[in-house]
Design a protein around this motif. Structure first.
Motif, PDB file in Angstrom:
ATOM      1  N   VAL A 274       1.014  -1.166  -0.057  1.00  0.00           N
ATOM      2  CA  VAL A 274      -0.014   0.031  -0.155  1.00  0.00           C
ATOM      3  C   VAL A 274       0.955   1.154   0.005  1.00  0.00           C
ATOM      4  O   VAL A 274       0.627   2.018  -0.764  1.00  0.00           O
ATOM      5  N   LEU A 275       1.810   1.136   0.864  1.00  0.00           N
ATOM      6  CA  LEU A 275       2.900   2.437   0.839  1.00  0.00           C
ATOM      7  C   LEU A 275       3.641   2.467  -0.366  1.00  0.00           C
ATOM      8  O   LEU A 275       3.963   3.696  -0.958  1.00  0.00           O
ATOM      9  N   GLY A 276       3.914   1.266  -1.158  1.00  0.00           N
ATOM     10  CA  GLY A 276       4.678   1.292  -2.332  1.00  0.00           C
ATOM     11  C   GLY A 276       3.745   2.102  -3.541  1.00  0.00           C
ATOM     12  O   GLY A 276       4.245   2.854  -4.256  1.00  0.00           O
ATOM     13  N   LEU A 277       2.626   1.644  -3.272  1.00  0.00           N
ATOM     14  CA  LEU A 277       1.745   2.351  -4.483  1.00  0.00           C
ATOM     15  C   LEU A 277       1.549   3.779  -4.392  1.00  0.00           C
ATOM     16  O   LEU A 277       1.412   4.583  -5.372  1.00  0.00           O
ATOM     17  N   THR A 278       1.403   4.102  -3.153  1.00  0.00           N
ATOM     18  CA  THR A 278       1.455   5.564  -2.614  1.00  0.00           C
ATOM     19  C   THR A 278       2.773   6.267  -3.209  1.00  0.00           C
ATOM     20  O   THR A 278       2.428   7.447  -3.587  1.00  0.00           O
ATOM     21  N   GLU A 279       3.914   5.729  -2.902  1.00  0.00           N
ATOM     22  CA  GLU A 279       5.146   6.287  -3.416  1.00  0.00           C
ATOM     23  C   GLU A 279       5.123   6.421  -4.940  1.00  0.00           C
ATOM     24  O   GLU A 279       5.535   7.458  -5.639  1.00  0.00           O
ATOM     25  N   LEU A 280       4.680   5.423  -5.630  1.00  0.00           N
ATOM     26  CA  LEU A 280       4.575   5.245  -7.190  1.00  0.00           C
ATOM     27  C   LEU A 280       3.581   6.267  -7.709  1.00  0.00           C
ATOM     28  O   LEU A 280       4.181   6.996  -8.703  1.00  0.00           O
ATOM     29  N   ALA A 281       2.556   6.698  -6.880  1.00  0.00           N
ATOM     30  CA  ALA A 281       1.683   7.913  -7.382  1.00  0.00           C
ATOM     31  C   ALA A 281       2.309   9.109  -7.172  1.00  0.00           C
ATOM     32  O   ALA A 281       1.781  10.282  -7.890  1.00  0.00           O
ATOM     33  N   ALA A 282       3.143   9.230  -6.100  1.00  0.00           N
ATOM     34  CA  ALA A 282       3.832  10.645  -5.900  1.00  0.00           C
ATOM     35  C   ALA A 282       5.184  10.787  -6.413  1.00  0.00           C
ATOM     36  O   ALA A 282       5.561  11.934  -6.740  1.00  0.00           O
ATOM     37  N   ARG A 283       5.895   9.965  -7.031  1.00  0.00           N
ATOM     38  CA  ARG A 283       7.440  10.118  -7.496  1.00  0.00           C
ATOM     39  C   ARG A 283       7.309   9.505  -8.637  1.00  0.00           C
ATOM     40  O   ARG A 283       6.773   8.742  -9.203  1.00  0.00           O
ATOM     41  N   SER A 284       8.445  10.061  -9.458  1.00  0.00           N
ATOM     42  CA  SER A 284       8.982   9.355 -10.798  1.00  0.00           C
ATOM     43  C   SER A 284       9.861   8.131 -10.407  1.00  0.00           C
ATOM     44  O   SER A 284      10.943   8.370  -9.795  1.00  0.00           O
ATOM     45  N   VAL A 285       9.483   6.820 -10.627  1.00  0.00           N
ATOM     46  CA  VAL A 285      10.436   5.959 -10.423  1.00  0.00           C
ATOM     47  C   VAL A 285      10.583   4.816 -11.593  1.00  0.00           C
ATOM     48  O   VAL A 285       9.561   4.684 -12.259  1.00  0.00           O
ATOM     49  N   GLU A 286      11.818   4.538 -11.818  1.00  0.00           N
ATOM     50  CA  GLU A 286      12.029   3.794 -13.012  1.00  0.00           C
ATOM     51  C   GLU A 286      11.959   2.143 -12.616  1.00  0.00           C
ATOM     52  O   GLU A 286      11.398   1.397 -13.548  1.00  0.00           O
ATOM     53  N   LEU A 287      12.269   1.874 -11.528  1.00  0.00           N
ATOM     54  CA  LEU A 287      12.221   0.368 -11.150  1.00  0.00           C
ATOM     55  C   LEU A 287      11.930   0.047  -9.779  1.00  0.00           C
ATOM     56  O   LEU A 287      12.147   0.803  -9.012  1.00  0.00           O
ATOM     57  N   VAL A 288      11.243  -1.328  -9.751  1.00  0.00           N
ATOM     58  CA  VAL A 288      10.698  -1.578  -8.272  1.00  0.00           C
ATOM     59  C   VAL A 288      11.169  -3.010  -8.208  1.00  0.00           C
ATOM     60  O   VAL A 288      11.130  -3.737  -8.867  1.00  0.00           O
ATOM     61  N   PHE A 289      12.017  -3.246  -6.919  1.00  0.00           N
ATOM     62  CA  PHE A 289      11.943  -4.459  -6.365  1.00  0.00           C
ATOM     63  C   PHE A 289      10.806  -4.567  -5.460  1.00  0.00           C
ATOM     64  O   PHE A 289      10.395  -3.979  -4.270  1.00  0.00           O
ATOM     65  N   LEU A 290      10.119  -5.685  -5.654  1.00  0.00           N
ATOM     66  CA  LEU A 290       8.786  -6.227  -5.063  1.00  0.00           C
ATOM     67  C   LEU A 290       8.871  -7.585  -4.304  1.00  0.00           C
ATOM     68  O   LEU A 290       8.877  -8.390  -5.219  1.00  0.00           O
ATOM     69  N   ASP A 291       8.632  -7.565  -3.186  1.00  0.00           N
ATOM     70  CA  ASP A 291       8.599  -9.012  -2.568  1.00  0.00           C
ATOM     71  C   ASP A 291       7.274  -9.409  -2.725  1.00  0.00           C
ATOM     72  O   ASP A 291       6.379  -9.002  -2.922  1.00  0.00           O
ATOM     73  N   VAL A 292       7.219 -11.066  -2.943  1.00  0.00           N
ATOM     74  CA  VAL A 292       5.859 -11.550  -3.244  1.00  0.00           C
ATOM     75  C   VAL A 292       4.940 -11.681  -1.886  1.00  0.00           C
ATOM     76  O   VAL A 292       3.901 -11.421  -2.006  1.00  0.00           O
ATOM     77  N   TRP A 293       5.679 -11.969  -0.527  1.00  0.00           N
ATOM     78  CA  TRP A 293       4.955 -12.041   0.519  1.00  0.00           C
ATOM     79  C   TRP A 293       4.926 -10.668   1.209  1.00  0.00           C
ATOM     80  O   TRP A 293       5.938 -10.341   1.833  1.00  0.00           O
ATOM     81  N   LEU A 294       3.875  -9.939   1.266  1.00  0.00           N
ATOM     82  CA  LEU A 294       3.733  -8.669   2.163  1.00  0.00           C
ATOM     83  C   LEU A 294       2.379  -8.871   2.822  1.00  0.00           C
ATOM     84  O   LEU A 294       1.329  -9.161   2.573  1.00  0.00           O
ATOM     85  N   PRO A 295       2.504  -7.739   3.842  1.00  0.00           N
ATOM     86  CA  PRO A 295       1.300  -7.644   4.789  1.00  0.00           C
ATOM     87  C   PRO A 295       0.321  -6.449   4.066  1.00  0.00           C
ATOM     88  O   PRO A 295       0.733  -5.758   3.221  1.00  0.00           O
ATOM     89  N   HIS A 296      -0.740  -6.723   4.311  1.00  0.00           N
ATOM     90  CA  HIS A 296      -1.959  -5.798   3.763  1.00  0.00           C
ATOM     91  C   HIS A 296      -2.319  -6.312   2.363  1.00  0.00           C
ATOM     92  O   HIS A 296      -3.425  -6.252   2.025  1.00  0.00           O
TER      93      HIS A 296
END
Length: 454
Positions: free
Chosen positions: A35-57
């Motif tokens: 959820v926080l990650g999607l918020t950051e993506l909406a707010a900033r220009s990002v080229e690449l994401v490291f994303l864990d498979v198992w996350l809370p929420h």
């Protein structure tokens, strides 16, 4: 260097990845859930994401789906301590660039990062090339006036100098700005445009700088502004002379410091932006009248480029007509239409208050409304100005018996309707062609009880 976001609930993974990536010169953001990650993506220009498979929420695969839906240009590297082939295949099908198992091999991780960023750079370059090939219009003409404009573009494009483009409405100032961007080292970055005359004064700062959630009524979420969206690219401020003095002061500060705060925010945001501005006004007169800041003028007027009106480059008329005839050729016709020699003389005798934009509209109009393979002088004179012309007597007869006020309202209503049709209901473009502010046109339409139907 790029901005990379890490979304992982393990502090150790976030710390290790941050340290390694920052050592490579990247800007790194790190959060512990999707959820926080999607918020950051909406707010900033990002080229690449490291994303864990198992996350809370919200699970990592769900986050991946949201990223690809909302930010399709962002690269995603999935990471997991419980990987299996079917999960990796599913992630790849959903758009992930790669899938890494924990514990992470730093050598393999950095190789994947370099490959992913190289792929993102290629995708950006491809989009830029497509945009240049399929740009709506291009600079046409070989007159000495246009050769001078092209020389200035060639000289200025390779630098980061700020450029002020002047010229009447419809002369092609935006095309000049896009050509500068396309030929600059920033060509792979974004070209972001803001028409300062088309945005209400109450909204222009939010458009420029963005806002935080709750910054004002109806600010329901964080939003990035044009300055932030133009990071590593070009920001084109069209009709900059229509900015208020208060907004001019804030733009001046951004140009001086290359940092700003969103409305309602306190965190400074650094940007790397080249600013190209344009206006149809005499800014020195605006300065003398106290409507434009002299210090801002000196900041943006490093390289001045003046785009001449069509009446001063009539030798380009045949090339422009040929270009627009090709553009508006009917699908059923094998060859584009032409204009007779007498027709060209009639075009050159006209004063062209709307410049290239008016010529473009004229050529589109005659392709729709006439069947002549070679447009005659009589058709040229008939359709210049928006519709077949009637003689003065018949034109005045339409207002016979009307008061001056009623006649004025009728004329204004018919003219506004014609311009709205020309611009498919776009009020901002119609206002620009009429030489008024969009807000003034909205008020006039409200008074006349009109709607912008397409």
């Amino acid at each position: 260097m790029s901005t990379i976001l890490i979304i992982d609930d393990e502090p150790g993974i976030r710390t290790v990845l941050r340290d390694v990536l920052e050592d490579e010169g990247h800007t790194v953001l790190a959060v512990e859930d999707g959820v926080l990650g999607l918020t950051e993506l909406a707010a900033r220009s990002v080229e690449l994401v490291f994303l864990d498979v198992w996350l809370p929420h919200m699970g990592g695969m769900d986050v991946l789906g949201r990223i690809k839906e909302q930010h399709p240009d962002v690269g995603v590297i999935m990471i997991s301590g419980h990987a299996n082939i079917s999960l990796a295949v599913q992630a790849t099908k959903m758009g992930a660039f790669d899938f890494l198992e924990k514990p992470l091999s730093l050598d393999r991780t950095m190789n994947v990062v370099r490959n992913a960023l190289a792929m993102q750079a290629l995708l950006k370059e491809n989009r830029t090339l497509r945009a240049s090939i399929f740009m709506d219009d291009k600079l046409v003409g070989e007159s000495k006036e246009m050769q001078a404009v092209r020389e200035l573009i060639a000289q200025a494009a390779g630098s980061d100098s700020r450029i002020l483009i002047t010229g009447e409405n419809g002369t092609g100032k935006e095309l000049v700005a896009r050509e500068i961007h396309a030929r600059s080292p920033r060509a792979a970055g974004p070209f972001v445009e803001l028409n300062c005359a088309a945005i209400p004064e109450t909204l222009i700062e939010s458009e420029l700088f963005g806002h935080e959630k709750g910054a004002f009524t109806n600010a329901l979420q964080r939003r990035r502004g044009k300055v932030e969206l133009a990071d590593r690219g070009t920001l084109f401020l069209d009709e900059i002379a229509d900015m208020s003095l208060a907004t001019q002061a804030k733009v001046l500060r951004v140009l001086q410091e290359m940092r700003f705060e969103r409305l309602g925010g306190e965190e400074p945001i650094a940007v790397d932006v080249r600013v190209v501005a344009a206006t149809n006004k005499d800014i020195r007169q605006e300065i003398a009248r106290g409507r434009f800041r002299e210090d801002l003028f000196f900041r943006i007027n490093v390289v001045p480029i003046h785009v001449p009106p069509l009446r001063e480059r009539l030798e380009d008329m045949p090339a422009l007509v040929t270009y627009f005839m090709q553009k508006f050729k009917r699908p059923s016709e094998q060859e584009p239409r032409t204009v007779t020699a007498e027709g060209l003389k009639a075009l050159c005798a006209y004063h062209w208050p709307g410049n290239i934009r008016e010529l473009k509209n004229f050529v589109e109009r005659v392709n729709i409304m006439t069947e002549e393979a070679a447009i005659s002088a009589s058709s040229v004179r008939s359709f210049l100005g928006g519709s077949p012309r009637a003689d003065t007597g018949s034109a005045l007869s339409a207002y016979e018996g009307m008061s001056l006020s009623d006649a004025r309202d009728r004329f204004e209503r018919e003219l506004i309707q014609a311009r709205l049709r020309e611009h498919t209901g776009n009020v901002s473009r119609a206002a620009e062609s009429l030489g008024v502010y969009a807000s003034n046109l909205h008020s006039k339409m409200k008074k006349l009880k009109m709607t912008a139907e397409k």
